[in-house]
Motif scaffolding. Structure first.
Motif, mmCIF file in Angstrom:
data_model
loop_
_atom_site.group_PDB
_atom_site.id
_atom_site.type_symbol
_atom_site.label_atom_id
_atom_site.label_comp_id
_atom_site.label_asym_id
_atom_site.label_seq_id
_atom_site.Cartn_x
_atom_site.Cartn_y
_atom_site.Cartn_z
ATOM 1 N N GLN A 102 0.988 -1.204 0.060
ATOM 2 C CA GLN A 102 0.114 0.206 0.054
ATOM 3 C C GLN A 102 0.753 1.191 0.026
ATOM 4 O O GLN A 102 0.648 2.269 0.728
ATOM 5 C CB GLN A 102 -0.817 -0.050 1.233
ATOM 6 N N TYR A 110 -5.389 3.793 -6.376
ATOM 7 C CA TYR A 110 -5.633 4.649 -5.109
ATOM 8 C C TYR A 110 -7.310 4.734 -5.048
ATOM 9 O O TYR A 110 -7.814 4.576 -4.098
ATOM 10 C CB TYR A 110 -5.064 5.948 -5.016
ATOM 11 N N ASN A 114 -10.047 3.375 -2.160
ATOM 12 C CA ASN A 114 -10.905 4.303 -1.763
ATOM 13 C C ASN A 114 -12.447 3.902 -2.105
ATOM 14 O O ASN A 114 -13.380 3.607 -1.121
ATOM 15 C CB ASN A 114 -10.854 5.570 -1.990
#
Length: 353
Positions: A102, A110, A114
């Motif tokens: 990560q 990314y 999310n």
């Protein structure tokens, strides 16, 4: 003019001796690694095959300083230069640059992580040089606000330990598992008809009699644990509250139990293990561990139990029995008489003085 005489070839190579393989011809070559003397290519190949020698000199072999020459010195110098170049190349390799997960994710990954977190799914990515990361095609459709998962389907068989594997690269999170599996179970579809031989038992049972299991990730003993999925729910709702590494792996079995070698796990247990916290104590344990309210009167301490008399040793018991045999009287009368005799004796001594 000076006359030149040709030296026979046997004299030029006589310093190596005879061939150590055939022992008939004078040796012409010496192996750089094991230093075996040979005379021809056939003997060289025989010595490599019998001794399992690759013919390359061991550059890390110990050599005393007294035997080192300019050739060995240059060889060591070149070896150190190669080690330096290899180390510099490893530092510049992007696949070996970072060892933490990560870290410095590209923008698409990314956003995908999310978006999965907003839906309650903990999505984790592996390093770029892992094959599971290279073959992953899960992506976020930015306009539709929809995640298209790559799903690995494993159809479990009773008569075989190896399941039948299918990889689907575009599974919408808004579709139910029943809709996603229709192409494998409905014979009218071309995919189901082509794999009729291996999926016959699953197609006969139907989606209503099949059990779906998701391989657990991010928990202890993840390779041996899984948890149940509902076929009537969407893919996104089934993955909510769970940890996914790259893409989900789902087992399809026509038995109402986990596949062989796996045990079921609840989502609550997974959350507790992922958070690293212990489950809440019971009411009985909380009553002992909770602090007492200062406004309430303190409970009186429980009375301590009297100590039990210690057992006498066998040697003391023998002494008491020996004293009884001599007629020693421990009664109060005998003790009082003895004390009176002592007092009379002391009086007599004073009178004499």
């Amino acid at each position: 003019m000076t006359e030149t005489t040709d030296v026979p070839a046997s004299r030029q190579i006589s310093r190596l001796g005879n061939c150590e393989v055939c022992a008939r011809q004078p040796a012409r070559y010496a192996c750089p690694k094991c230093e075996v003397k040979t005379c021809c290519l056939t003997c060289v190949q025989i010595h490599k095959r019998e001794l399992e020698c690759d013919g390359k000199r061991d550059r890390t072999k110990f050599m005393p300083m007294s035997e080192m020459t300019e050739r060995e010195f240059m060889s060591d110098y070149c070896f150190l230069e190669e080690c330096t170049r290899y180390a510099e190349h490893r530092k510049k390799d992007p696949c070996k640059r970072y060892t933490q997960q990560q870290r410095q994710l590209p923008l698409p990954l990314y956003r995908l992580r999310n978006a999965a977190a907003e839906r309650g799914t903990r999505l984790q990515f592996m390093l770029a040089n892992f094959s599971r990361h290279k073959e992953n095609r899960t992506y976020l459709h930015w306009k539709e606000r929809c995640i298209y998962w790559q799903v690995e389907w494993l159809f479990v068989h009773m008569d075989s330990e190896t399941p039948t594997r299918f990889v689907e690269k575009r599974c919408s999170e808004q579709q139910t598992l029943e809709q996603l599996l229709e192409k494998y179970l409905d014979i009218q579809h071309d995919l189901a008809s082509r794999h009729r031989k291996v999926l016959q038992h699953h197609q006969t049972a139907g989606i209503g009699e099949l059990s779906l299991w998701l391989r657990a990730e991010g928990v202890k003993r993840s390779g041996q644990r899984c948890y149940s999925l509902a076929s009537y729910k969407t893919l996104g709702s089934n993955l909510a509250g769970k940890t996914i590494v790259e893409y989900p792996t789902i087992y399809i079995s026509y038995e109402q139990r986990p596949p062989a070698g796996l045990e079921a796990i609840d989502s609550d247990e997974e959350e507790e293990e992922a958070a690293g916290t212990d489950p809440q104590p019971t009411a009985a344990k909380r009553s002992k561990t909770e602090a007492a309210d200062p406004t309430e009167p303190a409970e009186p301490p429980e009375p301590e139990e009297p100590e039990k008399p210690k057992k006498q040793l066998p040697e003391l018991l023998d002494l008491y029995s020996l004293a009884d045999s001599f007629g020693v009287d421990d009664s109060p009368e005998s003790s009082s008489s003895s004390s009176s005799d002592d007092e009379q004796l002391s009086v007599n001594e004073n009178v004499d003085n």
